[in-house]
Design a protein around this motif. Structure first.
Motif, PDB file in Angstrom:
ATOM      1  N   GLY A  35      21.076  24.190 -12.721  1.00 58.86           N
ATOM      2  CA  GLY A  35      20.132  23.084 -12.825  1.00 58.86           C
ATOM      3  C   GLY A  35      20.792  21.724 -12.870  1.00 58.86           C
ATOM      4  N   CYS A  84      19.312  22.988  -4.559  1.00 53.82           N
ATOM      5  CA  CYS A  84      18.484  24.176  -4.295  1.00 53.82           C
ATOM      6  C   CYS A  84      17.001  23.841  -4.219  1.00 53.82           C
ATOM      7  CB  CYS A  84      18.723  25.187  -5.413  1.00 53.82           C
ATOM      8  SG  CYS A  84      18.221  24.512  -7.015  1.00 53.82           S
ATOM      9  N   CYS A 134      26.090  23.950  -8.032  1.00 53.65           N
ATOM     10  CA  CYS A 134      26.331  24.177  -9.462  1.00 53.65           C
ATOM     11  C   CYS A 134      26.175  25.645  -9.834  1.00 53.65           C
ATOM     12  CB  CYS A 134      25.412  23.303 -10.303  1.00 53.65           C
ATOM     13  SG  CYS A 134      23.697  23.831 -10.274  1.00 53.65           S
ATOM     14  N   SER A 168      23.541  25.520  -2.962  1.00 56.04           N
ATOM     15  CA  SER A 168      23.794  25.395  -4.399  1.00 56.04           C
ATOM     16  C   SER A 168      25.244  24.977  -4.568  1.00 56.04           C
ATOM     17  CB  SER A 168      23.568  26.744  -5.092  1.00 56.04           C
ATOM     18  OG  SER A 168      24.189  26.722  -6.370  1.00 56.04           O
ATOM     19  N   CYS A 207      16.713  27.324  -8.478  1.00 57.97           N
ATOM     20  CA  CYS A 207      17.475  28.162  -9.414  1.00 57.97           C
ATOM     21  C   CYS A 207      16.750  28.322 -10.745  1.00 57.97           C
ATOM     22  CB  CYS A 207      18.863  27.588  -9.636  1.00 57.97           C
ATOM     23  SG  CYS A 207      18.854  25.939 -10.365  1.00 57.97           S
ATOM     24  N   CYS A 225      22.868  20.386  -9.874  1.00 58.42           N
ATOM     25  CA  CYS A 225      23.170  19.744  -8.590  1.00 58.42           C
ATOM     26  C   CYS A 225      21.930  19.361  -7.781  1.00 58.42           C
ATOM     27  CB  CYS A 225      24.071  20.652  -7.746  1.00 58.42           C
ATOM     28  SG  CYS A 225      23.259  22.138  -7.124  1.00 58.42           S
ATOM     29  N   SER A 226      20.830  20.047  -7.975  1.00 60.46           N
ATOM     30  CA  SER A 226      19.563  19.840  -7.246  1.00 60.46           C
ATOM     31  C   SER A 226      19.662  20.155  -5.757  1.00 60.46           C
ATOM     32  CB  SER A 226      19.012  18.425  -7.445  1.00 60.46           C
ATOM     33  OG  SER A 226      19.578  17.518  -6.544  1.00 60.46           O
TER      34      SER A 226
END
Ligand code: FES
Length: 652
Positions: free
Chosen positions: A42, A47, A38, A36, A92, A44-45
Motif C-alpha cells: 500500500g 497497482c 512495493c 507493483s 493490493c 507505491c500505488s
C-alpha cells in the motif's frame, strides 16, 4: 457455493477466487499485467485498478456495493495522504467479496504501450531491463550472523522471486547507511540484463523511493548526436536534445575520419576523447532540461554507424577503411557507463545494438528494429539517408542490407550555397513551369516567399542558404520546368527562356534568390550543385537497385525514408530526381529518426534486444564496394531521373 468470479479487462482473463483474496494476488495468479513496486504494502500505488462492482447479466455489469472489501486503514491512509483518482482502488488492498469486473488502466500495467505518433509504426511495449523493488530486510542478528547484502538478496528472493541477484562494491558502499536510514526497508533498482547472467543491484534508496529512474537512448551520428531521456517506468520521453558531432573537425565524412586515424598515430584516441566529451555534454544538457541529476540515468542504449561505433568504444576504425571491412565485433555489447567515461550513474549499463556489417552499423539495426521489415508482408525498401545511405530491403521472408556512399551533398555540404537544415535555410522550392519563376519557403518562416509579408516574416534572420531538402526540390523543379535536361545540364537563358539563368564561364546557374535586392546572399543553383546531387542520388539508387537485383525483383511495394533528412524530403521530388526506385508516391512515407526510435525501443523493452540480435543474424549483407553491378547501376542512375528505368511521375 461457488467462489466469486473475477474478470480483468482489457485482458479478459478470469477466474474464481475465495472471498478475501486481494485483487493483486488474483491478478498474479491469472498472469494479469498489474504493476507493483512495493510488493503489496500500500505504498507505491502502482497497482491501481478500477472496479465495476456487480453482477453479470445480459445487460452487462450491474453496479452493486459489496463486490470488493471496504477500504482498509492502509488504503484510507494512502488516499488521505496522497489522493486516489475517483473510482480507483489499490489492487493490493481491495479484496474480492463478490463477482466483479476489474479494469487495469494503462498506467497500472507493467507492459504498457508507449504511444508512437505514426500510425504505421510498431508499438513499443514496456519491458525495461531495470526495475524498482521495495523490500523489507531482516535486521542483523548476532546469533545468526549474515551480511546486509546477503539479507537484502534473501529479501529480494522471498518477496519478489528474484533468484540470482548480485551486488557490486558500490552496492556494498551504499547499502549499510540506506538500510539503517530506511529502518530496514529499502528500494532497489535491479538490472536484469539478458536474463541469462545474474541480475545486479544498481542503486539502493532508504525506504520507498518515490522518484523516477531514467534511461537515455542515443543515436550517435557522424554529423549529429541525438538523445532522448525516457522514464524507465512509463516510457515517456521527458527531454530530447542534440548537438553536432565535434569529430567533424577530423573530417566531414566517415572515411575522412578513418584517414585521419591512418595518417595520425593515436588519432583515433583523440577522436574517441572528443566524442565521449560530446556525449557527456549531451547528458548534462538533457539532464538540465529535465531538471534531474545525471546520476539517476541508470541505463543507456547507443546506436551508431560502424565507424562511430568503433570510435566510441576506443577502437581504431582503420580496418573499416579497407576491404574486407572487418568489424572488431558485430555482436551487441553491454558495458558499464564508466568504461566509456560517461557521466551518469557509475553502474549504469550501456547497451549497444549489434552491427549488420562493416558498412551497415548498429544504427541500421535500430532502423530494422523500429521499422521491422522482417515482419512486413509488403516488400519494403527502407533508406536511412545521411552521408552514407544505409539501405534495407525485404519482407518477412528475407531482408537484405547494404550501405551506399552518398557523400554529404544531401546534407547541404558540397553545394555552392549549401548549409545544414537550420533557420534561414531554403527548404522548399517550387518553380512555375510557364514563367520559370521560383517561390520558396525558409526554415523558421511560415509563409512562402511570394506571399505578402514575407520580408517582415523572415525578419532579421534573413535567408542564409539552402539545405539538403531545398536543393533536391530546386533541382527536381528545374527538371520539371525544363531548366535542366535528363543529363543534368542546366540550359542557357536562350534555351530556357528565362533571364534567371546566369552565365558562369561555359556553364549556367539558376538564380533562386536575388540577395542583393531582398537581403542575404544571392542563392544560385549551379552546374556543380546539380552534379553533386546527381552523384549522391545515383549512389542511393544504385544501392537500392543492387538489393532489388539480389532479391530478383523490379519493384517494391513501399518505400520508407528514414533519418532526420529523410523526414524532410518530399517523396514527389525524390521520385522526380530518381533517388529511389519508382513506386506510387503515396506509398513513400517518412519514418523520421527511425534509428533513434529503434534505440528507444531497445531501451524500454529488453526483449526487443534479443529480437534485434536474432534479426541482425538473419539479415543478408550485400557489399556495394565489391559488386560490379553497383557501378553499372550508378552510371545509369546519373541521368535524371534514370537512363532506362521508367519513372511515371515525371512523364505525368
Ligand atoms: Fe504498491 Fe499496491 S502494490 S500500493
Amino acid at each position: 457455493m461457488k467462489d466469486p468470479l473475477v474478470i480483468f479487462t482489457p485482458s479478459g482473463k478470469r477466474g474464481n477466487f475465495p472471498v478475501g483474496t486481494p485483487i493483486l494476488t488474483a491478478a498474479r495468479q491469472l498472469g494479469v499485467d498489474l504493476d507493483s513496486v512495493c510488493g503489496g504494502r500500500g505504498i507505491c500505488s502502482k497497482c491501481q485498478i478500477t472496479p465495476a462492482y456487480g453482477e453479470f447479466s445480459k445487460h452487462g455489469v450491474t453496479v452493486r456495493d459489496g463486490a470488493l472489501s471496504e477500504w482498509n486503514s492502509v488504503e484510507e491512509r494512502y488516499k488521505s495522504k496522497r489522493g486516489l483518482t475517483e473510482g480507483r482502488r489499490l489492487g493490493c488492498q481491495a479484496t474480492v467479496q463478490g463477482d466483479v469486473v476489474i479494469d487495469v488502466p494503462p498506467e497500472s500495467q507493467v507492459h504498457k504501450q508507449v504511444v508512437r505518433k505514426r500510425a504505421e509504426a510498431r508499438e513499443i511495449v514496456m519491458d525495461p531491463a531495470t526495475r524498482l523493488y521495495y523490500v523489507e530486510v531482516e535486521e542483523p542478528d548476532m546469533h545468526a550472523p549474515s551480511g546486509d547484502l546477503e539479507r537484502l538478496v534473501k529479501a529480494l528472493s522471498e518477496q519478489w522471486g528474484l533468484v540470482h541477484v548480485e551486488g557490486d562494491l558500490r552496492t556494498l558502499q551504499m547499502l549499510q547507511p540506506a538500510l539503517r536510514k530506511g529502518a530496514w526497508k529499502v528500494t532497489c533498482a535491479v538490472y536484469h540484463g539478458d536474463g541469462l547472467g545474474p541480475a545486479r543491484i544498481v542503486q539502493v534508496w532508504p525506504g520507498y523511493y518515490e522518484g523516477t529512474i531514467y534511461g537515455l537512448a542515443v543515436d550517435l551520428g557522424s554529423t549529429t548526436i541525438a538523445g532522448h531521456l525516457c522514464d524507465l517506468q512509463t516510457g515517456a520521453v521527458l527531454a530530447s536534445s542534440g548537438l553536432m558531432n565535434p569529430q567533424i573537425r577530423f573530417g566531414e565524412d566517415l572515411m575522412s575520419r578513418v584517414s585521419y586515424s591512418m595518417m595520425n598515430p593515436g588519432g583515433h584516441k583523440e577522436m574517441t576523447r572528443v566524442v565521449r566529451d560530446a556525449l557527456n555534454a549531451l547528458v548534462s544538457q538533457i539532464a538540465a532540461e529535465a531538471r534531474i541529476e545525471p546520476a539517476l540515468i541508470l541505463e543507456a542504449v547507443f546506436v551508431a554507424n560502424p565507424v562511430m561505433h568503433h570510435l566510441l568504444l576506443g577502437i581504431d576504425a582503420v580496418e573499416l577503411g579497407q576491404a574486407p571491412f572487418a568489424l572488431a565485433t558485430s555482436g551487441a555489447l553491454t558495458l558499464w557507463a564508466r568504461e566509456l567515461d560517461l557521466d551518469m550513474h557509475p553502474d549504469a549499463r550501456i547497451y549497444i545494438l549489434p552491427c549488420i556489417a562493416g558498412h551497415v552499423g548498429a544504427d541500421a539495426a535500430a532502423v530494422a528494429l523500429s521499422e521491422a521489415p522482417n515482419l512486413s508482408d509488403d516488400l519494403v525498401l527502407i533508406v536511412d539517408v545521411g552521408t552514407n545511405a544505409e539501405i534495407l530491403l525485404g519482407n518477412r521472408d528475407k531482408v537484405l542490407a547494404c550501405s551506399s556512399p552518398t557523400g554529404p551533398a544531401f546534407e547541404g555540404a558540397q553545394i555552392s550555397s549549401g548549409q545544414r537544415a537550420a533557420p534561414g535555410a531554403i527548404e522548399r522550392v517550387e518553380i512555375d513551369p510557364e514563367s520559370k519563376e521560383p517561390r520558396f519557403r525558409v526554415i523558421g518562416c511560415e509563409i512562402w516567399s511570394d506571399e505578402p509579408g514575407f520580408t517582415e516574416a523572415i525578419g532579421a534572420q534573413g535567408i542564409t542558404g539552402i539545405c539538403g531538402s531545398g536543393i533536391i526540390e530546386a533541382i527536381a523543379e528545374m527538371r520539371m520546368a525544363g531548366l535542366v535536361d535528363g543529363g543534368g545540364l542546366i540550359g542557357s537563358a536562350a534555351q530556357t527562356g528565362t533571364t534567371r539563368m546566369v552565365e558562369d564561364g561555359r556553364t549556367h546557374s539558376y538564380l533562386l534568390h536575388d540577395g542583393s535586392a531582398k537581403g542575404g546572399p544571392r542563392i544560385l543553383v549551379t552546374q556543380g550543385d546539380v552534379r553533386a546531387i546527381q552523384l549522391a542520388k545515383s549512389a542511393l539508387y544504385a544501392g537500392a537497385r543492387l538489393l532489388m537485383d539480389q532479391l530478383g525483383v523490379d519493384a517494391v511495394d513501399r518505400v520508407v525514408l528514414a533519418g532526420a533528412f529523410g523526414a524532410h524530403i518530399s517523396p514527389k521530388h525524390a521520385m522526380v530526381l530518381g533517388m529511389i526506385p519508382d513506386c506510387p508516391v503515396e506509398k513513400v512515407t517518412s519514418a523520421g529518426n527511425a534509428a533513434g526510435t529503434g534505440a528507444r525501443i531497445a531501451l524500454l523493452n529488453s526483449a526487443a534486444r534479443r529480437e534485434i540480435e536474432g534479426t541482425v543474424g538473419r539479415i543478408q549483407k550485400v557489399e556495394t564496394a565489391v559488386e560490379p553491378r553497383f557501378q553499372e547501376h550508378f552510371v545509369a542512375a546519373n541521368h535524371i531521373p534514370h537512363k532506362t528505368a521508367p519513372f511515371d511521375l515525371l512523364r505525368a
